[in-house]
Design a protein around this motif. Structure first.
Motif, mmCIF file in Angstrom:
data_model
loop_
_atom_site.group_PDB
_atom_site.id
_atom_site.type_symbol
_atom_site.label_atom_id
_atom_site.label_comp_id
_atom_site.label_asym_id
_atom_site.label_seq_id
_atom_site.Cartn_x
_atom_site.Cartn_y
_atom_site.Cartn_z
ATOM 1 N N ILE A 148 0.865 -1.180 0.000
ATOM 2 C CA ILE A 148 0.000 0.000 0.000
ATOM 3 C C ILE A 148 0.899 1.227 0.000
ATOM 4 O O ILE A 148 1.815 1.329 0.817
ATOM 5 N N ILE A 149 0.657 2.131 -0.921
ATOM 6 C CA ILE A 149 1.344 3.417 -0.882
ATOM 7 C C ILE A 149 0.314 4.510 -1.079
ATOM 8 O O ILE A 149 -0.514 4.444 -1.987
ATOM 9 N N THR A 150 0.349 5.495 -0.190
ATOM 10 C CA THR A 150 -0.650 6.556 -0.225
ATOM 11 C C THR A 150 0.060 7.899 -0.155
ATOM 12 O O THR A 150 1.279 7.982 -0.256
ATOM 13 N N ALA A 151 -0.704 8.959 0.034
ATOM 14 C CA ALA A 151 -0.120 10.297 0.082
ATOM 15 C C ALA A 151 0.178 10.667 1.526
ATOM 16 O O ALA A 151 0.522 9.820 2.343
ATOM 17 N N PHE A 194 5.000 8.708 6.955
ATOM 18 C CA PHE A 194 5.011 7.487 7.756
ATOM 19 C C PHE A 194 5.504 6.346 6.880
ATOM 20 O O PHE A 194 5.060 6.181 5.746
ATOM 21 N N TYR A 195 6.394 5.551 7.432
ATOM 22 C CA TYR A 195 6.977 4.492 6.605
ATOM 23 C C TYR A 195 6.892 3.145 7.299
ATOM 24 O O TYR A 195 7.206 3.008 8.477
ATOM 25 N N LYS A 196 6.432 2.160 6.551
ATOM 26 C CA LYS A 196 6.490 0.759 6.916
ATOM 27 C C LYS A 196 6.734 0.017 5.618
ATOM 28 O O LYS A 196 6.262 0.434 4.565
ATOM 29 N N LYS A 197 7.477 -1.055 5.672
ATOM 30 C CA LYS A 197 7.934 -1.687 4.439
ATOM 31 C C LYS A 197 6.794 -2.010 3.482
ATOM 32 O O LYS A 197 6.933 -1.873 2.262
ATOM 33 N N ASP A 198 5.651 -2.436 4.003
ATOM 34 C CA ASP A 198 4.555 -2.827 3.113
ATOM 35 C C ASP A 198 3.407 -1.825 3.081
ATOM 36 O O ASP A 198 2.408 -2.044 2.406
ATOM 37 N N SER A 199 3.504 -0.711 3.821
ATOM 38 C CA SER A 199 2.463 0.319 3.759
ATOM 39 C C SER A 199 3.094 1.649 4.133
ATOM 40 O O SER A 199 3.565 1.817 5.248
ATOM 41 N N SER A 200 3.097 2.578 3.195
ATOM 42 C CA SER A 200 3.863 3.796 3.394
ATOM 43 C C SER A 200 3.109 5.010 2.886
ATOM 44 O O SER A 200 2.227 4.902 2.039
ATOM 45 N N GLY A 201 3.476 6.166 3.435
ATOM 46 C CA GLY A 201 2.961 7.428 2.947
ATOM 47 C C GLY A 201 4.047 8.193 2.209
ATOM 48 O O GLY A 201 5.229 8.060 2.506
ATOM 49 N N GLN A 202 3.635 9.003 1.244
ATOM 50 C CA GLN A 202 4.577 9.765 0.444
ATOM 51 C C GLN A 202 4.091 11.207 0.403
ATOM 52 O O GLN A 202 3.012 11.488 -0.086
#
Length: 398
Positions: free
Chosen positions: A117-120, A158-166
């Protein structure tokens, strides 16, 4: 209310549970009843080029209560972030997720931890649903040295290997291409069937990097779901003022971008679960999908927003009363006698204490040292050591 029917499934028959029928139906204990239930959504799914998923969503009393608790915890976490920002304990940008909790909870219920998952920048609840902890969330918001980004990310990264914000506006969509490409390549050597969910909002819908990325998704047939969280505003500008076409499916039609466009009521946690499960299956079989999640936030663009730029006061009040995902879940639970009002209130009090304890713990975590400003910039042994020995460093810190 978009949840219209609740069906109890058994090996012999199917019984419809109707409100106020407690004389014929004994309430299940709140502790952990896993009896299969089917909820039929009142609002149908919308699809283009392919039949929509079934409106019958499989769940259980325990599942409904877990959804209610998870969404309540996220709402309480966001309310706490609101207060911390006003108390100047959060000193950087803060974009609240209030009203969107059904998206994070429903999606996570439909996928696995190996899906990406990658979001804003509105990313705390996505991080939390992906396995992050409350102390980590508040520590990062307040800039402490603790995980996930060691005080350097704030609310935006916020960063996690499989779900992160950009935090860069719209830039997460091209990054999602890389995640999905890695998953497609890995499938040649393993049996893992994983996909990427790449989120963007109305404001990023007209960015050229989105259109370029959609070309790559489609050309390479990547296993990805490109998700538009559509509250019909880009920041404080209504979509009809910013784009000729209001509809995502008209803006990105087949054949150029993907084979399928889906639309779902994003204020219904069970509908989000169903559509994400369906979208994942389609993406693995046929390639990229565009998913439009129709939703409303209970707050403006960010904490600096007065909150009234996304509609009139009456419109905002109506959303909170009629479409709020937590209240809709509460009504469903109470109408079918799965828990009492007191049990739900006790659950909310328990959640508030959990959030308060996490904030207290986060306040005790140390802040980053000045020299850490330069860590994670260069590879190891390639820059920071020489800078520390320089005259500029000594003048700045000594």
């Amino acid at each position: 209310m978009s949840l219209s029917h609740l069906v109890a499934s058994s090996s012999r028959s199917t019984n419809f549970l109707k409100p106020f029928s407690s004389a014929l139906f004994l309430r299940r204990p709140i502790s952990g009843d896993a009896t299969p239930l089917t909820v039929v959504t009142a609002v149908p799914f919308t699809s283009h080029q392919r039949g929509p998923p079934s409106r019958s969503v499989q769940t259980s009393p325990k599942g409904l209560l877990d959804f209610f608790r998870d969404m309540t915890l996220m709402r309480c976490m966001e309310n706490a972030a609101d207060s911390l920002y006003k108390d100047k304990l959060i000193r950087r940008f803060c974009h609240l997720f209030k009203g969107q909790e059904a998206i994070a909870v429903g999606m996570k219920a439909a996928i696995t931890n190996k899906d990406c998952i990658i979001t804003a920048y509105r990313d705390r609840c996505t991080f939390f649903s992906g396995g992050g902890t409350l102390p980590e969330v508040f520590a990062e918001l307040m800039g402490s040295r603790d995980k996930p980004s060691e005080g350097k990310g704030s609310s935006l990264h916020f960063y996690k290997k499989d779900s992160s914000g950009q935090g860069t506006f719209g830039a997460q969509i091209p990054l999602g291409c890389g995640l999905a490409f890695a998953q497609k390549f890995a499938r040649k050597y393993s049996k893992d069937e994983n996909v990427t969910f790449a989120f963007y909002g109305d404001g990023a819908a007209n960015h050229e990097q989105l259109l370029e990325a959609l070309d790559i998704y489609s050309e390479w047939k990547l296993p990805a779901i490109v998700v538009c969280e559509s509250n019909h505003y880009g920041k404080d500008i209504a979509e009809w003022r910013a784009a000729e076409s209001e509809r995502v499916k008209r803006r990105y039609p087949k054949p150029k971008y993907g084979d399928l466009v889906l639309k779902v009521d994003g204020m219904n946690v069970l509908a989000v679960k169903q559509i994400c499960k369906f979208a994942k299956k389609c993406a693995l079989e046929d390639g990229p999908i565009i998913l439009e999640i129709d939703m409303d936030r209970c707050h403006g663009q960010s904490m600096s927003d007065p909150g009234s730029t996304h509609g009139t006061c009456d419109e905002i009040s109506g959303v909170r009363q009629e479409r709020d995902p937590i209240e809709r879940s509460r009504k469903l639970i109470l109408a079918n006698d799965l828990a009492t009002e007191k049990e739900l209130k006790d659950m909310e009090m328990e959640v508030r204490k959990e959030v308060d304890d996490a904030i207290a713990q986060a306040k005790e975590t140390p802040m980053p040292q000045p020299f850490e400003l330069f860590t994670n910039v260069y590879p190891k042994d390639m820059g920071i050591e020489s800078f520390e020995k320089s005259t500029h460093y000594r003048l700045f810190y000594e």
